[in-house]
Enzyme design. Structure first.
Site, mmCIF file in Angstrom:
data_model
loop_
_atom_site.group_PDB
_atom_site.id
_atom_site.type_symbol
_atom_site.label_atom_id
_atom_site.label_comp_id
_atom_site.label_asym_id
_atom_site.label_seq_id
_atom_site.Cartn_x
_atom_site.Cartn_y
_atom_site.Cartn_z
ATOM 1 N N ARG A 19 82.226 31.866 -71.328
ATOM 2 C CA ARG A 19 81.566 33.166 -71.113
ATOM 3 C C ARG A 19 81.167 33.789 -72.446
ATOM 4 O O ARG A 19 80.092 34.367 -72.573
ATOM 5 C CB ARG A 19 82.468 34.114 -70.318
ATOM 6 C CG ARG A 19 82.625 33.696 -68.863
ATOM 7 C CD ARG A 19 83.569 34.619 -68.123
ATOM 8 N NE ARG A 19 84.879 34.586 -68.755
ATOM 9 C CZ ARG A 19 85.707 35.621 -68.855
ATOM 10 N NH1 ARG A 19 85.386 36.790 -68.356
ATOM 11 N NH2 ARG A 19 86.872 35.505 -69.433
ATOM 12 N N ASN A 37 83.963 34.936 -64.441
ATOM 13 C CA ASN A 37 84.679 33.870 -63.751
ATOM 14 C C ASN A 37 84.711 34.171 -62.266
ATOM 15 O O ASN A 37 84.896 35.310 -61.855
ATOM 16 C CB ASN A 37 86.110 33.753 -64.266
ATOM 17 C CG ASN A 37 86.183 33.148 -65.652
ATOM 18 O OD1 ASN A 37 85.281 32.467 -66.099
ATOM 19 N ND2 ASN A 37 87.278 33.401 -66.338
#
Length: 94
Positions: A19, A37
């Site tokens: 990320r 997520n």
């Protein structure tokens, strides 16, 4: 003209800095949105910006091997396009 793309990325993409890497690439491309997520192990990437920049982000997400030191391992990327909402500023990790 702004557009919106949602990418669902499957592979070893949680707990490896994916990320953070995605955020850095999106900011370099001038995109806004988020990477988060998901409970099923995927990462959802929602990005808005110029269509060519969204295509470039997709290419970076799919690239094998990665030329930008992408962490983890990407198995599949599914893209959904939509009109831009224009309600985002910056790019965040969620």
């Amino acid at each position: 003209m702004s557009a919106r793309a949602t990418f669902f990325v499957r592979g070893r993409v949680q707990g490896v800095g994916f990320r953070w890497w995605t955020r850095a690439r999106a900011l370099e491309l001038g995109l806004v949105g988020h990477a988060r997520n998901m409970d099923d192990g995927r990462v959802e990437v929602v990005a808005e910006g110029e269509p060519a920049q969204l295509d470039r982000l997709e290419a970076l997400l799919r690239e094998a091997p990665s030329t930008t030191r992408r962490p983890g391992r990407v198995e599949t990327v599914v893209r959904h396009d939509a009109p831009a909402k224009g309600d985002r500023t910056g790019f965040v990790e969620r």
